[in-house]
Scaffold this motif. Structure first.
Motif, short mmCIF file in Angstrom:
data_model
loop_
_atom_site.label_atom_id
_atom_site.label_comp_id
_atom_site.label_asym_id
_atom_site.label_seq_id
_atom_site.Cartn_x
_atom_site.Cartn_y
_atom_site.Cartn_z
N ARG A 157 0.87 -1.02 0.02
CA ARG A 157 0.13 0.16 -0.04
C ARG A 157 0.89 1.28 -0.06
N THR A 158 1.94 1.14 0.48
CA THR A 158 3.03 2.41 0.42
C THR A 158 3.86 2.45 -0.52
N ARG A 159 3.99 1.61 -1.40
CA ARG A 159 5.22 1.50 -2.37
C ARG A 159 4.86 2.69 -3.46
N LEU A 160 3.52 3.16 -3.82
CA LEU A 160 3.16 3.99 -4.62
C LEU A 160 3.41 5.33 -4.12
N ARG A 161 3.38 5.73 -2.94
CA ARG A 161 3.67 6.95 -2.14
C ARG A 161 4.95 7.19 -1.98
N MET A 162 5.83 6.07 -1.48
CA MET A 162 6.87 6.25 -0.85
C MET A 162 8.16 5.69 -1.66
N THR A 166 11.67 2.19 -0.11
CA THR A 166 11.26 2.43 1.20
C THR A 166 9.94 1.71 1.71
N ALA A 167 9.27 1.28 0.75
CA ALA A 167 8.10 0.37 1.05
C ALA A 167 8.61 -0.80 1.61
#
Length: 248
Positions: A157-162, A166-167
């Motif tokens: 869920r966080t890989r697209l934003r960060m 980082t994800a």
């Protein structure tokens, strides 16, 4: 494609089982024999030893091979289903995806549970508590798998934003935190007799861990390569069916 991946995964598992059996038969079985000899010596001091329903010869040969073959074939099938589920959703090549699935599966289903409840050789553990110990071990496996699934979901869920790097770091950190909390919360079990040789116990733990490592690493290697061929073959056939020429 799913059927071909499933077949490739199970066949890869059977091949890996032969390597794992060879290692276990040469290195792990002698430590088990030594532990059984110690257990029989203790039993003779207290009561007559009971005859097992299956001979040791059958256990360490046909029984060991059958158990490893079933285990490895099942794992190969699970990895195939997992690859089919994530294929197209991840940018990684099939080989890399298989390695990722094998690594996360090994950590969640083998490494973490065995760090808390390591495998025990004969003569270690009371027969009266074997049911409780088995239940705790399977609870540990399921809870560790849930921790891995939650961590993977957060990383996804966080890989697209960060960003992917980082994800992944967040996912790893989350799993380490959850697994550490889980290992702290689960009750400890220590039933090793004081007179049991520590060197023998250490050898058993090392060889048991190496057998599992051979299984999961071998599946990652063999099935990863096989899956690469299956996916590439399907891609070329799809290109022929659609355009009359293979995909470049």
């Amino acid at each position: 494609m799913v059927q071909r991946l499933l077949l490739a995964g199970m066949l890869s598992g059977l091949i890996v089982a032969l390597f794992a059996f060879s290692f276990a038969r040469v290195y792990a079985e002698p430590t088990i024999e030594r532990a059984i000899a110690l257990e029989e010596d203790v039993a003779q001091d207290h009561a007559s030893p009971e005859e097992g329903t299956v001979s040791r010869s059958t256990q360490r040969n046909a029984g060991l091979l059958t158990g490893l073959a079933s285990y490895c074939a099942a794992l190969g099938g699970i990895l195939a289903i997992g690859l089919a589920s994530v294929h197209g959703r991840l940018s990684a090549r099939p080989r890399s995806a298989v390695w990722m699935l094998a690594l996360t599966g090994y950590v969640a289903l083998v490494l973490v549970p065995q760090l808390k409840y390591p495998a025990s050789p004969p003569g270690v553990g009371s027969a009266e508590t074997i049911g409780v110990r088995t239940e705790l071990y399977f609870v540990m496996i399921m809870a560790s798998a849930m921790c891995m699934a939650a961590s993977a979901w957060i990383a996804y869920r966080t890989r697209l934003r960060m960003g992917p790097a980082t994800a992944v770091s967040i996912g790893i950190g989350m799993f380490v935190a959850l697994a550490s909390l889980l290992m702290t919360m689960m009750p400890a079990i220590s039933e090793t007799p004081h007179d049991f040789p520590r060197g023998l116990l250490f050898e058993f733990h090392v060889y048991a861990a190496l057998v599992q490592l051979i299984v999961w690493a071998g599946l990652g290697l063999l099935f990863g390569q096989a899956a690469e061929h299956v996916v590439e073959r399907d891609r070329r056939m799809e290109g022929v069916a659609r355009h009359g020429i293979p995909n470049a």
